[in-house]
Design a protein around this motif. Structure first.
Motif, PDB file in Angstrom:
ATOM      1  N   VAL A 143      39.562   2.353 -16.431  1.00  0.00           N
ATOM      2  CA  VAL A 143      39.236   1.767 -15.133  1.00  0.00           C
ATOM      3  C   VAL A 143      38.428   0.492 -15.327  1.00  0.00           C
ATOM      4  CG1 VAL A 143      37.971   2.129 -12.975  1.00  0.00           C
ATOM      5  CG2 VAL A 143      39.402   3.961 -13.909  1.00  0.00           C
ATOM      6  N   LYS A 144      37.460   0.522 -16.232  1.00  0.00           N
ATOM      7  CA  LYS A 144      36.629  -0.660 -16.506  1.00  0.00           C
ATOM      8  C   LYS A 144      37.495  -1.854 -16.899  1.00  0.00           C
ATOM      9  CE  LYS A 144      33.215  -2.346 -19.818  1.00  0.00           C
ATOM     10  NZ  LYS A 144      32.426  -2.003 -21.004  1.00  0.00           N
ATOM     11  N   HIS A 145      38.418  -1.644 -17.821  1.00  0.00           N
ATOM     12  CA  HIS A 145      39.289  -2.741 -18.253  1.00  0.00           C
ATOM     13  C   HIS A 145      40.219  -3.197 -17.133  1.00  0.00           C
ATOM     14  CE1 HIS A 145      38.837  -1.623 -22.787  1.00  0.00           C
ATOM     15  NE2 HIS A 145      37.780  -2.264 -22.307  1.00  0.00           N
ATOM     16  N   GLY A 167      46.328  -5.568 -25.829  1.00  0.00           N
ATOM     17  CA  GLY A 167      45.332  -4.502 -25.760  1.00  0.00           C
ATOM     18  C   GLY A 167      45.711  -3.290 -26.578  1.00  0.00           C
ATOM     19  N   GLU A 168      44.787  -2.897 -27.408  1.00  0.00           N
ATOM     20  CA  GLU A 168      44.949  -1.692 -28.230  1.00  0.00           C
ATOM     21  C   GLU A 168      43.809  -0.740 -27.898  1.00  0.00           C
ATOM     22  OE1 GLU A 168      47.364  -0.878 -30.306  1.00  0.00           O
ATOM     23  OE2 GLU A 168      48.447  -2.762 -30.051  1.00  0.00           O
ATOM     24  N   PRO A 169      44.017   0.533 -27.914  1.00  0.00           N
ATOM     25  CA  PRO A 169      45.275   1.203 -28.206  1.00  0.00           C
ATOM     26  C   PRO A 169      46.230   1.101 -27.021  1.00  0.00           C
ATOM     27  CG  PRO A 169      43.635   2.838 -27.620  1.00  0.00           C
ATOM     28  CD  PRO A 169      42.944   1.489 -27.641  1.00  0.00           C
ATOM     29  N   ARG A 170      47.494   1.335 -27.254  1.00  0.00           N
ATOM     30  CA  ARG A 170      48.495   1.289 -26.190  1.00  0.00           C
ATOM     31  C   ARG A 170      48.339   2.508 -25.289  1.00  0.00           C
ATOM     32  NH1 ARG A 170      49.186  -3.093 -25.096  1.00  0.00           N
ATOM     33  NH2 ARG A 170      51.104  -2.655 -24.016  1.00  0.00           N
ATOM     34  N   ARG A 177      46.062  -4.524 -19.172  1.00  0.00           N
ATOM     35  CA  ARG A 177      46.058  -4.450 -20.633  1.00  0.00           C
ATOM     36  C   ARG A 177      46.310  -3.004 -21.057  1.00  0.00           C
ATOM     37  NH1 ARG A 177      39.780  -5.828 -21.668  1.00  0.00           N
ATOM     38  NH2 ARG A 177      40.006  -6.719 -19.597  1.00  0.00           N
ATOM     39  N   HIS A 178      46.827  -2.859 -22.228  1.00  0.00           N
ATOM     40  CA  HIS A 178      47.189  -1.575 -22.832  1.00  0.00           C
ATOM     41  C   HIS A 178      48.543  -1.043 -22.359  1.00  0.00           C
ATOM     42  CE1 HIS A 178      43.108  -1.360 -24.390  1.00  0.00           C
ATOM     43  NE2 HIS A 178      42.619  -1.406 -23.169  1.00  0.00           N
ATOM     44  N   PHE A 179      49.191  -1.698 -21.387  1.00  0.00           N
ATOM     45  CA  PHE A 179      50.466  -1.232 -20.851  1.00  0.00           C
ATOM     46  C   PHE A 179      51.527  -2.327 -20.921  1.00  0.00           C
ATOM     47  CE2 PHE A 179      47.421   1.578 -18.779  1.00  0.00           C
ATOM     48  CZ  PHE A 179      48.042   2.807 -18.870  1.00  0.00           C
ATOM     49  N   GLY A 180      52.781  -1.903 -20.945  1.00  0.00           N
ATOM     50  CA  GLY A 180      53.906  -2.832 -20.856  1.00  0.00           C
ATOM     51  C   GLY A 180      53.852  -3.927 -21.889  1.00  0.00           C
ATOM     52  N   ASP A 181      54.127  -5.159 -21.439  1.00  0.00           N
ATOM     53  CA  ASP A 181      54.147  -6.300 -22.362  1.00  0.00           C
ATOM     54  C   ASP A 181      52.792  -6.997 -22.470  1.00  0.00           C
ATOM     55  OD1 ASP A 181      53.995  -7.560 -19.903  1.00  0.00           O
ATOM     56  OD2 ASP A 181      55.789  -8.782 -20.172  1.00  0.00           O
ATOM     57  N   SER A 182      51.748  -6.362 -21.950  1.00  0.00           N
ATOM     58  CA  SER A 182      50.404  -6.943 -22.051  1.00  0.00           C
ATOM     59  C   SER A 182      49.831  -6.674 -23.436  1.00  0.00           C
ATOM     60  CB  SER A 182      49.483  -6.315 -20.999  1.00  0.00           C
ATOM     61  OG  SER A 182      49.246  -4.962 -21.326  1.00  0.00           O
TER      62      SER A 182
END
Length: 167
Positions: free
Chosen positions: A63-65, A55-58, A48-53
């Motif tokens: 590590v937890k997530h 999750g905010e913020p980008r 999450r938070h990267f690429g086409d996944s």
């Protein structure tokens, strides 16, 4: 998800996780195809938070997530009736390799865990940067912590760029 050729009934599955700042499109598909050609289903995911996944913020490195994302991938894999749920493995590279070690320790039901070139110790890795790079990195870290304290946008660090020294 890469699946083995027809005729392989309920194959084992390997879950693939990338390194720092990477996404599944950054050549994890080559590994997935190699596993599939060997009769092993492969599932590559993006944190999450990267690429086409989602999750905010980008571009947030958490590590937890990311460890929660590994857990979610394993939970999802266990729901797939087309694979052998008793033969699920994980495979991580670099930062994902470090995660694979942690995840395997928490999931004894996994059939295997592979940790390719694992990132396991931030302090030890930072000591290999050299004095000049360490000073630049420390400045960015302090600036980011100050931004957080002041409710300002995060300080971003480029993970890739043109050849040559970083600017």
């Amino acid at each position: 998800m890469a699946l083995p050729a027809e005729g392989v009934e309920r194959p084992p599955l390997v879950i693939l996780g990338h390194g720092l700042g990477g996404t599944r499109e950054m050549r994890l598909d080559v590994y997935a195809e190699a596993f599939a050609s060997a009769g092993i289903a492969a599932l590559a995911f993006t944190y999450r938070h990267f690429g086409d996944s989602g999750g905010e913020p980008r571009q947030l490195l958490s590590v937890k997530h990311q460890l929660q994302d590994w857990d979610a991938a394993i939970a999802y894999a266990k729901t797939l009736e087309s694979i052998d749920g008793a033969r699920i493995a994980i495979w991580g590279t670099s930062f994902g390799g470090g995660h694979a070690i942690e995840v395997a320790a928490r999931h004894p039901e996994l059939a295997a865990a592979v940790s390719q070139c694992p990132f396991t110790n931030g302090l030890a890795s930072s000591l290999t940067l050299g004095v000049r790079s360490s000073i630049k990195t420390t400045r960015l870290l302090v600036a980011d912590l100050l931004a957080i304290a002041r409710s300002r946008p995060p300080v971003m660090v480029a993970l890739a760029g043109a050849p040559g020294p970083p600017r």
